[in-house]
Design a protein around this motif. Structure first.
Motif, PDB file in Angstrom:
ATOM      1  N   VAL A  32      53.388  55.074  22.573  1.00  0.00           N
ATOM      2  CA  VAL A  32      51.976  54.804  22.329  1.00  0.00           C
ATOM      3  C   VAL A  32      51.347  56.058  21.728  1.00  0.00           C
ATOM      4  N   VAL A  33      50.617  55.862  20.630  1.00  0.00           N
ATOM      5  CA  VAL A  33      49.881  56.938  19.987  1.00  0.00           C
ATOM      6  C   VAL A  33      48.399  56.607  20.101  1.00  0.00           C
ATOM      7  N   GLY A  34      47.629  57.514  20.672  1.00  0.00           N
ATOM      8  CA  GLY A  34      46.179  57.371  20.750  1.00  0.00           C
ATOM      9  C   GLY A  34      45.537  58.161  19.623  1.00  0.00           C
ATOM     10  N   LEU A  35      44.615  57.536  18.910  1.00  0.00           N
ATOM     11  CA  LEU A  35      43.943  58.155  17.773  1.00  0.00           C
ATOM     12  C   LEU A  35      42.446  58.158  18.030  1.00  0.00           C
ATOM     13  N   ASP A  36      41.799  59.310  17.858  1.00  0.00           N
ATOM     14  CA  ASP A  36      40.355  59.388  18.045  1.00  0.00           C
ATOM     15  C   ASP A  36      39.828  60.582  17.254  1.00  0.00           C
ATOM     16  N   LEU A  37      38.545  60.530  16.896  1.00  0.00           N
ATOM     17  CA  LEU A  37      37.905  61.630  16.177  1.00  0.00           C
ATOM     18  C   LEU A  37      37.324  62.686  17.108  1.00  0.00           C
ATOM     19  N   ALA A  38      37.058  62.352  18.360  1.00  0.00           N
ATOM     20  CA  ALA A  38      36.360  63.261  19.273  1.00  0.00           C
ATOM     21  C   ALA A  38      37.345  64.098  20.088  1.00  0.00           C
ATOM     22  N   PRO A  39      37.378  65.409  19.870  1.00  0.00           N
ATOM     23  CA  PRO A  39      38.311  66.265  20.604  1.00  0.00           C
ATOM     24  C   PRO A  39      38.158  66.173  22.124  1.00  0.00           C
ATOM     25  N   GLY A  40      36.941  66.055  22.619  1.00  0.00           N
ATOM     26  CA  GLY A  40      36.735  65.954  24.064  1.00  0.00           C
ATOM     27  C   GLY A  40      37.357  64.696  24.647  1.00  0.00           C
ATOM     28  N   MET A  41      37.232  63.593  23.940  1.00  0.00           N
ATOM     29  CA  MET A  41      37.845  62.341  24.395  1.00  0.00           C
ATOM     30  C   MET A  41      39.365  62.483  24.403  1.00  0.00           C
ATOM     31  N   LEU A  42      39.918  63.090  23.346  1.00  0.00           N
ATOM     32  CA  LEU A  42      41.364  63.285  23.272  1.00  0.00           C
ATOM     33  C   LEU A  42      41.866  64.193  24.383  1.00  0.00           C
ATOM     34  N   ALA A  43      41.091  65.205  24.727  1.00  0.00           N
ATOM     35  CA  ALA A  43      41.501  66.117  25.802  1.00  0.00           C
ATOM     36  C   ALA A  43      41.597  65.368  27.128  1.00  0.00           C
ATOM     37  N   ILE A  44      40.632  64.501  27.392  1.00  0.00           N
ATOM     38  CA  ILE A  44      40.665  63.725  28.633  1.00  0.00           C
ATOM     39  C   ILE A  44      41.810  62.716  28.605  1.00  0.00           C
ATOM     40  N   ALA A  45      42.022  62.064  27.456  1.00  0.00           N
ATOM     41  CA  ALA A  45      43.143  61.118  27.340  1.00  0.00           C
ATOM     42  C   ALA A  45      44.472  61.839  27.549  1.00  0.00           C
ATOM     43  N   ALA A  46      44.622  63.013  26.965  1.00  0.00           N
ATOM     44  CA  ALA A  46      45.866  63.776  27.133  1.00  0.00           C
ATOM     45  C   ALA A  46      46.067  64.169  28.592  1.00  0.00           C
ATOM     46  N   ARG A  47      44.995  64.561  29.255  1.00  0.00           N
ATOM     47  CA  ARG A  47      45.081  64.906  30.683  1.00  0.00           C
ATOM     48  C   ARG A  47      45.482  63.680  31.499  1.00  0.00           C
ATOM     49  N   SER A  48      44.937  62.525  31.164  1.00  0.00           N
ATOM     50  CA  SER A  48      45.271  61.290  31.873  1.00  0.00           C
ATOM     51  C   SER A  48      46.732  60.902  31.643  1.00  0.00           C
ATOM     52  N   ILE A  49      47.221  61.123  30.425  1.00  0.00           N
ATOM     53  CA  ILE A  49      48.639  60.872  30.141  1.00  0.00           C
ATOM     54  C   ILE A  49      49.493  61.711  31.085  1.00  0.00           C
ATOM     55  N   GLY A  50      49.150  62.991  31.205  1.00  0.00           N
ATOM     56  CA  GLY A  50      49.886  63.880  32.100  1.00  0.00           C
ATOM     57  C   GLY A  50      49.757  63.486  33.551  1.00  0.00           C
ATOM     58  N   ASP A  51      48.528  63.123  33.970  1.00  0.00           N
ATOM     59  CA  ASP A  51      48.299  62.716  35.360  1.00  0.00           C
ATOM     60  C   ASP A  51      49.122  61.490  35.729  1.00  0.00           C
ATOM     61  N   HIS A  52      49.356  60.610  34.766  1.00  0.00           N
ATOM     62  CA  HIS A  52      50.141  59.392  35.003  1.00  0.00           C
ATOM     63  C   HIS A  52      51.635  59.606  34.738  1.00  0.00           C
ATOM     64  N   GLY A  53      52.010  60.805  34.323  1.00  0.00           N
ATOM     65  CA  GLY A  53      53.420  61.102  34.069  1.00  0.00           C
ATOM     66  C   GLY A  53      54.025  60.288  32.944  1.00  0.00           C
ATOM     67  N   LEU A  54      53.252  60.059  31.899  1.00  0.00           N
ATOM     68  CA  LEU A  54      53.699  59.199  30.798  1.00  0.00           C
ATOM     69  C   LEU A  54      54.239  60.041  29.644  1.00  0.00           C
ATOM     70  N   ALA A  55      55.539  60.147  29.561  1.00  0.00           N
ATOM     71  CA  ALA A  55      56.172  60.911  28.488  1.00  0.00           C
ATOM     72  C   ALA A  55      56.215  60.129  27.179  1.00  0.00           C
ATOM     73  N   ASN A  56      55.848  58.865  27.214  1.00  0.00           N
ATOM     74  CA  ASN A  56      55.937  57.994  26.031  1.00  0.00           C
ATOM     75  C   ASN A  56      54.614  57.860  25.279  1.00  0.00           C
ATOM     76  N   ALA A  57      53.628  58.684  25.629  1.00  0.00           N
ATOM     77  CA  ALA A  57      52.311  58.580  24.999  1.00  0.00           C
ATOM     78  C   ALA A  57      51.873  59.946  24.486  1.00  0.00           C
ATOM     79  N   THR A  58      51.122  59.914  23.404  1.00  0.00           N
ATOM     80  CA  THR A  58      50.581  61.131  22.821  1.00  0.00           C
ATOM     81  C   THR A  58      49.236  60.802  22.185  1.00  0.00           C
ATOM     82  N   VAL A  59      48.462  61.821  21.881  1.00  0.00           N
ATOM     83  CA  VAL A  59      47.184  61.625  21.200  1.00  0.00           C
ATOM     84  C   VAL A  59      47.157  62.448  19.924  1.00  0.00           C
ATOM     85  N   LEU A  60      46.352  61.962  18.981  1.00  0.00           N
ATOM     86  CA  LEU A  60      46.253  62.574  17.665  1.00  0.00           C
ATOM     87  C   LEU A  60      44.804  62.481  17.210  1.00  0.00           C
TER      88      LEU A  60
END
Length: 189
Positions: free
Chosen positions: A69-97
């Motif tokens: 899964v690739v997450g795409l967004d223009l807002a750096p703050g939103m991406l930072a929270i999404a990336a933190r949530s990916i880590g909190d859920h232990g999801l190695a199959n997701a990234t943000v861009l």
């Protein structure tokens, strides 16, 4: 300042409190969008306008360790929270861009996805049909583009949805894609 820069700034500034609307809202809406889009284990998913990850997290859980899964967004703050949530859920199959949904195909050249999600973001874009075309260009044959909207549309919004539906037509149920007649879902009631 152009509309995209303005909107990215609005969502960037709101990112820290975005999920604090008083009641669970974004997570159930995101989960419903993923449920409607029905990504399967091993699928590749693009979550355009991923925000803080309301659709991204359930999509990554649905596709499992062999999916992506690739997450795409223009807002750096939103991406930072999404990336933190990916880590909190232990999801190695997701990234943000960081990027623009209207140019998603340019940002991900050669990539193809089984599912593209557009959770409550089309109405924030200056050219939604262009974004739909760009996102649709990233679909594999038989892929599905699923979008969610906030509320029952006004007459003007219905006209807008008709224009978006024309862009989505090749990817709706008649073409073997999403079950909705215009490829959009509404939040659960």
């Amino acid at each position: 300042m152009d509309a995209k820069t303005y909107m990215a700034g609005v969502f960037d500034r709101a990112s820290d409190t975005y999920e604090q609307v008083g009641v669970p809202f974004f997570a159930p809406v995101g989960a419903e969008l993923v449920r409607q889009a029905a990504p399967a284990p091993g699928d590749r998913v693009l979550d355009a306008g991923c925000g803080t990850g309301a659709s991204l997290i359930p999509a990554a859980q649905a596709v499992g360790e062999h999916g992506r899964v690739v997450g795409l967004d223009l807002a750096p703050g939103m991406l930072a929270i999404a990336a933190r949530s990916i880590g909190d859920h232990g999801l190695a199959n997701a990234t943000v861009l960081r990027g623009d949904a209207e140019h998603a195909a340019d940002l991900l050249p050669g990539e193809r996805f089984d599912v593209v999600l557009a959770g409550m973001m089309l109405y924030f874009l200056p050219d939604p049909p262009a974004a739909v075309r760009s996102m649709a260009a990233l679909l594999r044959p038989g892929g599905r583009l699923a979008a969610s909207l906030l509320a029952q549309p006004s007459r003007e919004e219905a006209e807008f949805l008709t224009r978006v539906a024309v862009a989505l037509a090749p990817f709706t149920s008649a073409a073997g894609g999403a079950p909705s007649p215009i490829g959009c879902t509404r939040p659960p009631s």
